[in-house]
Design an enzyme around this catalytic site. Structure first.
Site, PDB file in Angstrom:
ATOM      1  N   ARG A 173       0.331  -1.443   0.446  1.00  0.00           N
ATOM      2  CA  ARG A 173      -0.096   0.066   0.170  1.00  0.00           C
ATOM      3  C   ARG A 173       0.238   1.125   0.376  1.00  0.00           C
ATOM      4  O   ARG A 173       0.691   2.508  -0.079  1.00  0.00           O
ATOM      5  CB  ARG A 173      -1.114   0.055   1.137  1.00  0.00           C
ATOM      6  N   GLU A 185      -6.080  -0.874   6.462  1.00  0.00           N
ATOM      7  CA  GLU A 185      -4.769  -2.091   6.163  1.00  0.00           C
ATOM      8  C   GLU A 185      -3.969  -1.656   7.658  1.00  0.00           C
ATOM      9  O   GLU A 185      -3.204  -2.328   7.760  1.00  0.00           O
ATOM     10  CB  GLU A 185      -4.538  -2.067   4.673  1.00  0.00           C
TER      11      GLU A 185
END
Length: 706
Positions: free
Chosen positions: A338, A424
């Protein structure tokens, strides 16, 4: 400039966990003894003693460490809990009358105007939050990250996405190695390759230029690059540089996504970028095999080497796939998915679409915010302030969500990307040492560009739940429009809402004000706005590659600050694993239950006779799967086209007649998906050259490209 480092900063998993969790410990690990060079385009006030970066320390821990202390056990946390009672006695409409307070809560740095005066805070709140940052040893943790300490303790890794946008003259060390030369080796390779593709030096197997790019990846390999591409695609200078080119992304394993990604593409002009660090990601590799089959079915096996490249570190599997390892672009285990948009994951497709100079400008914007985050005193530090305000809202005021509201259509994919980066990273219930958290951490992010969001969920924000908002605007539009006789330009109309909405949330509207306006009494309660809803406003010059890089880095570091304060590991993601493990079992059972004989396709099966509970599934899941596997011949929606998508690959020897179970699983659910007689998937499948040469039936193109 980032700290120059000459020694190795290597810390074991157990030690780094203690470093991150224990406020008193991180000060023992910081930058090696070389002096810091503090050159930055951001102005910074003199740093207080508590905010100074540590410049000397040990690279390893020699003494045993005590059990880490939760941040909620610190006096600074207790002081903030007590302070909540004071804040609950205030209202933003009153706080906003204090001009000195307002002025103290506005910061300007490198073209970014940051106003957080509409947060439910006073100068005392900010002081207490800065005390909390000191108690959590935030400075030491930031230094540890930039110095390559293995702060991702559960995976025993450094966290150095900042290195992917470092300048050539910076030095960033991980495990005793300066990684910046490696980063620029990859960037130089991207520049060379992208220029060859763009100028036509590198051509496809039939001699045509490769003008279309399909980037295959999922999660961070998709959301980040898509956000940046969407933001740049409407910039006038970027439009000019991308003329004649097209960039698409394929992420979802759903065959519909494959269809929409390939429709109208000429394989002779298509380059495919497969993004998977290990080259084993299930969804990505299934999509890669599917697109590979599409290319081979039309251009032959030789097309793979000329039309497919990889972003991966597993050169063995890259080669086995048919891609020349020389055409693989690497990245490192210290870059989380990410956080990887500034690596080859994002820069390769962006450079192919817009040219390397645009990609480099984006990296420079991110690097400038990295410098600011690393060097600015916390009282002037935009990522730190954003992070501390989020901690305040989540853990003390009890606001579980945040709305990210860019008043710029170009940032349509910003909120989805930050949603992954934040949720996340910080969706954790235990401290970095595994201790359950006794307080709320993590927040739910969502958003939509204004003014679309105003006609969607603002009702709840104004008169329902309290959801802190981030308003993001630009002084100039990428596409300014001025129409004669209109009172305001389109961008001014947009920005009128940008300025009005934060005040509406903060001030609200009282029953007394409504009655003074002669509102009917039975409507007063319906039209009352309680106000006192917190927000921040970020105003930038224009949505350019540079400012997009700034925003990305700003929010990445905001997330890190939250995790550093809460004492959690923001850089692992074990929560995504369990579902994938269970899906492996489901996948195996589905493969066994499917009948691949084409003569049995469409055969009606009794869901009650499948005995899936004997496969180890609970009754609910067993019944659900049985219903999925059963075919109802009387249902138009489940009618199967026997030719199906298989004809798309028939020239590759993958057909609906001779496909083995193993190959069927490789080719994916696409091989077995049916639909209505003239559904978009079947049209694409049944016409080998349709995507390249033929016109789709009426309405199909629109259906596929929506």
């Amino acid at each position: 400039m980032l700290a120059s480092t000459t020694n190795s900063c290597v810390v074991s998993r157990k030690q780094s966990a203690s470093v991150m969790a224990c406020p008193a410990l991180t000060s023992k690990i910081a930058a090696p003894s070389s002096k810091l060079s503090m050159h930055s385009s951001f102005s910074a006030k003199k740093v207080s003693h508590s905010e100074k970066s540590s410049v000397t320390a040990q690279a390893t821990i020699s003494k045993p460490v005590k059990s880490p202390q939760l941040i909620s056990d610190e006096p600074a946390w207790s002081a903030l809990k007590k302070h909540v009672d004071e804040i609950n006695k205030t209202h933003l409409k009153d706080l906003m009358k204090d001009d000195a307070r307002v002025d103290s809560l506005i910061k300007e740095s490198n073209g970014i105007y940051f106003d957080y005066s509409r947060q439910r805070v006073t100068p005392k709140t900010i002081k207490l939050l800065l005390d909390l940052a000191e108690a959590a040893n935030l400075r030491g943790k930031i230094d540890a990250m930039f110095n390559g300490v293995h702060i991702n303790s559960t995976e025993d890794r450094s966290v150095l996405h900042v290195a992917t946008r470092a300048r050539r003259d910076q030095k960033i060390v991980a495990d005793g190695v300066d990684v910046v030369p490696e980063v620029w080796q990859v960037l130089d390779k991207i520049q060379s390759f992208s220029e060859k593709i763009r100028n036509g030096e590198w051509k496809g197997v039939t001699g045509k230029k490769l003008r279309k790019v399909v980037a295959i990846g999922i999660g961070g390999s998709f959301l980040g690059p898509l956000f940046v591409h969407t933001a740049l695609s409407t910039d006038s200078s970027c439009i000019e540089k991308a003329k004649g080119r097209e960039l698409r992304f394929l992420a979802n394993v759903d065959p519909i996504d494959v269809a929409t990604s390939l429709v109208d593409l000429d394989p002779e002009e298509t380059l495919v970028v497969v993004v998977s660090k290990t080259f084993t990601t299930a969804e990505t590799m299934l999509n890669a095999r599917t697109v590979r089959s599409w290319l081979v079915s039309k251009l032959g096996e030789k097309a793979v080497a000329k039309h497919m490249v990889a972003v991966s570190t597993n050169l063995k599997l890259v080669k086995e796939f048919g891609i020349d390892p020389e055409n693989a672009f690497g990245f490192w285990d210290w870059v989380g998915g990410r956080y990887s948009v500034c690596s080859a994951v994002g820069i390769l497709p962006l450079a192919l679409q817009y040219g390397f100079d645009v990609a480099k400008e984006f990296l420079e914007g991110a690097n400038s915010m990295d410098d600011h985050f690393k060097t600015a005193p916390f009282s002037e530090n935009l990522p730190v302030l954003l992070g501390l305000l989020s901690v305040w809202n989540v853990s003390f005021l009890g606001y579980a969500a945040k709305a990210i509201l860019p008043y710029c259509q170009a940032l349509a994919k910003f909120a989805p990307h930050i949603q992954q980066v934040d949720m996340e990273s910080n969706g954790k219930g235990v401290a970095i040492d595994g201790t359950p958290l006794p307080f709320e951490a993590g927040e739910m992010d969502f958003g939509e560009p204004g003014t679309n969001g105003q006609h969607s969920f603002y009702q709840l924000i104004h008169q329902g739940r309290t959801i802190p908002c981030d308003f993001i605007g630009f002084k100039k539009s990428q596409q300014p429009v001025y129409i004669k006789d209109e009172k305001v330009a389109n961008h001014d109309e947009l920005m009128s809402n940008f300025f009005a909405q934060p005040d509406a949330l903060a001030y609200g509207k009282t029953p007394a004000e409504l009655r003074a306006e002669k509102v009917k009494e039975d409507l007063v309660s319906h039209k009352t706005f309680l106000g006192n809803k917190p927000s921040v406003s970020l105003l930038l010059p224009v949505c350019s590659p540079y400012s997009v890089g700034q925003l990305l880095s700003l929010y990445e570091h905001r997330v890190a600050v939250q995790g550093f304060i809460w004492g959690i590991n923001s850089f692992d993601q074990w929560g995504v694993e369990l579902g994938k493990v269970l899906a492996t079992k489901v996948r195996r059972v589905l493969a066994g239950k499917r009948k691949l004989d084409p003569e049995s396709v469409g055969e009606k099966k009794d869901p009650n006779q499948m005995n899936l509970q004997n496969e180890g599934f609970n009754r609910s899941t067993a019944r659900l799967m049985s219903w999925y596997l059963a075919s109802d011949l009387d249902s138009k929606s489940s009618h199967r086209n026997r030719q199906g998508i298989c004809s798309m690959f028939s020239s590759n020897g993958i057909s609906n007649v001779d496909t083995s179970a193993r190959d069927a699983m490789k080719a994916g659910a696409m091989l077995r998906e049916g639909g209505e007689e003239h559904g978009p998937l079947q049209w694409l499948a049944g016409n080998k050259t349709a995507a390249a040469t033929a016109e789709a039936p009426a309405g199909i193109k629109e259906q596929l490209r929506m």
